[in-house]
Design a protein around this motif. Structure first.
Motif, PDB file in Angstrom:
ATOM      1  N   HIS A 177       0.811  -1.215   0.000  1.00  7.90           N
ATOM      2  CA  HIS A 177       0.000   0.000   0.000  1.00  7.90           C
ATOM      3  C   HIS A 177       0.847   1.268   0.000  1.00  7.90           C
ATOM      4  O   HIS A 177       0.584   2.210  -0.756  1.00  7.90           O
ATOM      5  CB  HIS A 177      -0.940   0.010   1.204  1.00  7.90           C
ATOM      6  CG  HIS A 177      -2.038  -0.999   1.110  1.00  7.90           C
ATOM      7  ND1 HIS A 177      -2.932  -1.234   2.137  1.00  7.90           N
ATOM      8  CD2 HIS A 177      -2.396  -1.838   0.106  1.00  7.90           C
ATOM      9  CE1 HIS A 177      -3.788  -2.171   1.774  1.00  7.90           C
ATOM     10  NE2 HIS A 177      -3.480  -2.558   0.542  1.00  7.90           N
ATOM     11  N   GLU A 178       1.849   1.320   0.870  1.00 10.55           N
ATOM     12  CA  GLU A 178       2.648   2.531   0.980  1.00 10.55           C
ATOM     13  C   GLU A 178       3.456   2.787  -0.282  1.00 10.55           C
ATOM     14  O   GLU A 178       3.564   3.920  -0.750  1.00 10.55           O
ATOM     15  CB  GLU A 178       3.581   2.440   2.191  1.00 10.55           C
ATOM     16  CG  GLU A 178       4.260   3.757   2.544  1.00 10.55           C
ATOM     17  CD  GLU A 178       3.266   4.907   2.702  1.00 10.55           C
ATOM     18  OE1 GLU A 178       3.555   6.004   2.171  1.00 10.55           O
ATOM     19  OE2 GLU A 178       2.214   4.713   3.343  1.00 10.55           O
ATOM     20  N   ARG A 179       4.004   1.723  -0.857  1.00 13.37           N
ATOM     21  CA  ARG A 179       4.737   1.872  -2.111  1.00 13.37           C
ATOM     22  C   ARG A 179       3.810   2.344  -3.232  1.00 13.37           C
ATOM     23  O   ARG A 179       4.191   3.164  -4.065  1.00 13.37           O
ATOM     24  CB  ARG A 179       5.368   0.537  -2.498  1.00 13.37           C
ATOM     25  CG  ARG A 179       6.588   0.172  -1.677  1.00 13.37           C
ATOM     26  CD  ARG A 179       7.793   0.946  -2.154  1.00 13.37           C
ATOM     27  NE  ARG A 179       9.023   0.451  -1.567  1.00 13.37           N
ATOM     28  CZ  ARG A 179      10.221   0.928  -1.848  1.00 13.37           C
ATOM     29  NH1 ARG A 179      10.343   1.925  -2.699  1.00 13.37           N
ATOM     30  NH2 ARG A 179      11.297   0.424  -1.290  1.00 13.37           N
ATOM     31  N   ARG A 181       1.141   4.162  -2.887  1.00 12.88           N
ATOM     32  CA  ARG A 181       0.863   5.588  -2.670  1.00 12.88           C
ATOM     33  C   ARG A 181       2.013   6.446  -3.177  1.00 12.88           C
ATOM     34  O   ARG A 181       1.806   7.524  -3.749  1.00 12.88           O
ATOM     35  CB  ARG A 181       0.609   5.846  -1.181  1.00 12.88           C
ATOM     36  CG  ARG A 181      -0.706   5.271  -0.658  1.00 12.88           C
ATOM     37  CD  ARG A 181      -0.959   5.737   0.773  1.00 12.88           C
ATOM     38  NE  ARG A 181      -2.195   5.209   1.305  1.00 12.88           N
ATOM     39  CZ  ARG A 181      -2.276   4.105   2.047  1.00 12.88           C
ATOM     40  NH1 ARG A 181      -1.172   3.420   2.336  1.00 12.88           N
ATOM     41  NH2 ARG A 181      -3.439   3.683   2.506  1.00 12.88           N
ATOM     42  N   GLU A 182       3.246   5.997  -2.948  1.00 10.21           N
ATOM     43  CA  GLU A 182       4.411   6.732  -3.431  1.00 10.21           C
ATOM     44  C   GLU A 182       4.389   6.836  -4.959  1.00 10.21           C
ATOM     45  O   GLU A 182       4.668   7.901  -5.529  1.00 10.21           O
ATOM     46  CB  GLU A 182       5.697   6.024  -2.980  1.00 10.21           C
ATOM     47  CG  GLU A 182       5.980   6.126  -1.501  1.00 10.21           C
ATOM     48  CD  GLU A 182       7.235   5.351  -1.112  1.00 10.21           C
ATOM     49  OE1 GLU A 182       7.986   4.942  -2.039  1.00 10.21           O
ATOM     50  OE2 GLU A 182       7.469   5.144   0.091  1.00 10.21           O
TER      51      GLU A 182
END
Length: 449
Positions: A177-179, A181-182
């Motif tokens: 998820h965080e990747r 978003r990046e």
């Protein structure tokens, strides 16, 4: 009466977004949500399937349409104000491969599908300008058949080569998820759009009455999932291969990707091995893992180009291997003129899976009227021929037709103690209720380059 959306207005907005994205490939969009208005939601509703399974709220498309204008106005207000709460996704499991494994499928609510479609329309207008020609899955105007052609053509022109089959282990379940978003923030910085995507990524999953909140993955079945998955793999694989890998190779190389299925074709073995060695590190950097058994290197040189004593497929000193992509097994064969050509035949696992689905349908519907059974089976056969009907695959199509005929006879014979059909009776039935015979829908035959 519901107002018909102005397709011209929506098309103009989409063209404007696409033009901006094309003219400024490095620009991040900070204002996008203003495009999503009531008219945009009407168009998103029009594009949303109405016959899908219901989500956790049990509301069907027909029920939602009873107060369509009011529902869309409420949805727009909640989406823009931040009050919208993404409902949990209902999870079911469908057979995968040979049927021994299953694939989780997420089913959002109908209203959630409409809003996801509205956001997907915005993202698609931007990223269609960024996506490379090697990508084919879940893109407008692109198909699996085109992906097969894109791999088949250089294989013929290069007289084969070395193929790397890629299999990403549980891609939709492990997408970071965080990747993600990046990656998204490089092109999209609109707060409303990013907030909605974040809510969908963090929405709960309801399975067997239990609610859970996975910290990775995007549910297959969600309207927004295909575009998000394409955006992620565009960064992880496509751009990396085109800008960093290809310029460093000694020979020609081609990448073809359809969603999370991909294959690479290399002219030289050393290039293929170098890329295969670095692939796990590249995917691991983004929280993904390659299947150790299904990701492999296959020698695929044309048989008359293989030097005596060189590496083959493990079954002989000089024979080329075979590889599978999008339901087809690629192999070398000879044309009627005696020249070597790249052939495609139905992969064994897809053949078994298709027959398994026919078996299940015949078992469940054997008591329905014969004419109705014939109509459905004819449609299933026509669909199978439409995809797998290629020169060199005619024998496998006839095999499929024969097995379907046998399965139909078998389950018709099990309707009652007196329902047994011998082959004479079955042939009479087929004369009255015929099943379509195999045909090659798209023939392609190219001799030596």
């Amino acid at each position: 009466m519901t107002e018909t959306p102005s397709l011209t207005t929506i098309s103009t907005k989409l063209e404007r977004i696409a033009k901006q994205a094309q003219q400024a490939p490095d620009m991040a969009f900070t204002t996008l949500a203003h495009h999503i208005d009531l008219e945009w939601l009407r168009e998103a509703y029009r594009r949303t399937r109405k016959d899908g399974a219901v989500g956790v709220d049990g509301q069907s498309a027909k029920e939602y349409a009873e107060n369509l204008e009011g529902n869309l106005r409420s949805l727009l207000d909640r989406a823009k104000s931040g009050a919208y709460r993404a409902p949990p996704v209902r999870r079911v499991h469908i057979p995968k491969g040979d049927g021994k494994e299953t694939r989780p499928l997420g089913i959002p609510t109908f209203e959630d599908k409409v809003l996801q479609r509205a956001v997907a329309m915005v993202l698609e207008a931007i990223y269609e300008q960024d996506f490379l020609n090697c990508s084919f899955g879940f893109r407008p105007g692109r198909s699996a058949r085109q992906a097969l052609e894109e791999l088949w053509t250089p294989a013929v022109k290069m007289a084969g080569g070395w193929v790397v089959e890629l299999d990403i282990r549980k891609y939709f379940d492990t997408l970071d998820h965080e990747r993600l978003r990046e990656v998204l923030r490089r092109r999209v910085r609109d707060g409303v759009i990013l907030r909605l995507i974040g809510k969908w990524l963090n929405a709960g999953v309801l399975e067997d009455g239990e609610l859970s909140y996975p910290d990775a993955g995007t549910p297959q079945g969600g309207v927004i999932s295909p575009i998000l998955a394409n955006i992620y793999l565009h960064e992880v694989l496509d751009v990396w291969f085109e800008r960093e890998v290809r310029p460093r190779l000694r020979g020609r190389a081609h990448l073809v990707r359809y969603a999370d299925d991909a294959a690479m074709l290399f002219e030289y073995e050393d290039d293929a091995r170098r890329v295969l060695d670095v692939l796990p590190k590249r995917f691991g950097k983004y929280g993904l893992a390659l299947h150790p058994d299904k990701t492999r290197l296959v020698p695929f040189k044309r048989p008359d180009r293989i030097r005596p004593g060189s590496r083959g497929d493990g079954r002989g000193p000089s024979g080329p291997g075979t590889f599978s992509f999008l339901g087809f097994t690629f192999h070398w064969g000879k044309s009627l003129a005696g020249k070597w050509v790249v052939r495609m035949r139905t992969a064994k696992d897809r053949h078994r899976r298709a027959l398994g689905a026919i078996t299940q349908w015949c078992r469940l519907h054997r008591h329905e009227p014969i004419r109705e059974q014939q109509r459905v089976l004819a449609a299933k056969l026509a669909g199978h021929y439409g995809y797998y009907g290629r020169t060199g695959n005619f024998g496998r199509l006839w095999c499929f037709y024969w097995h379907v005929t046998c399965l139909w006879r078998r389950w018709l014979s099990r309707r009652s103690d007196k329902a047994y059909l011998d082959w004479a009776a079955m042939n009479r039935l087929l004369e009255r209720y015929p099943l379509p015979k195999p045909s090659v829908v798209r023939a392609r035959l190219v001799a030596n380059p």
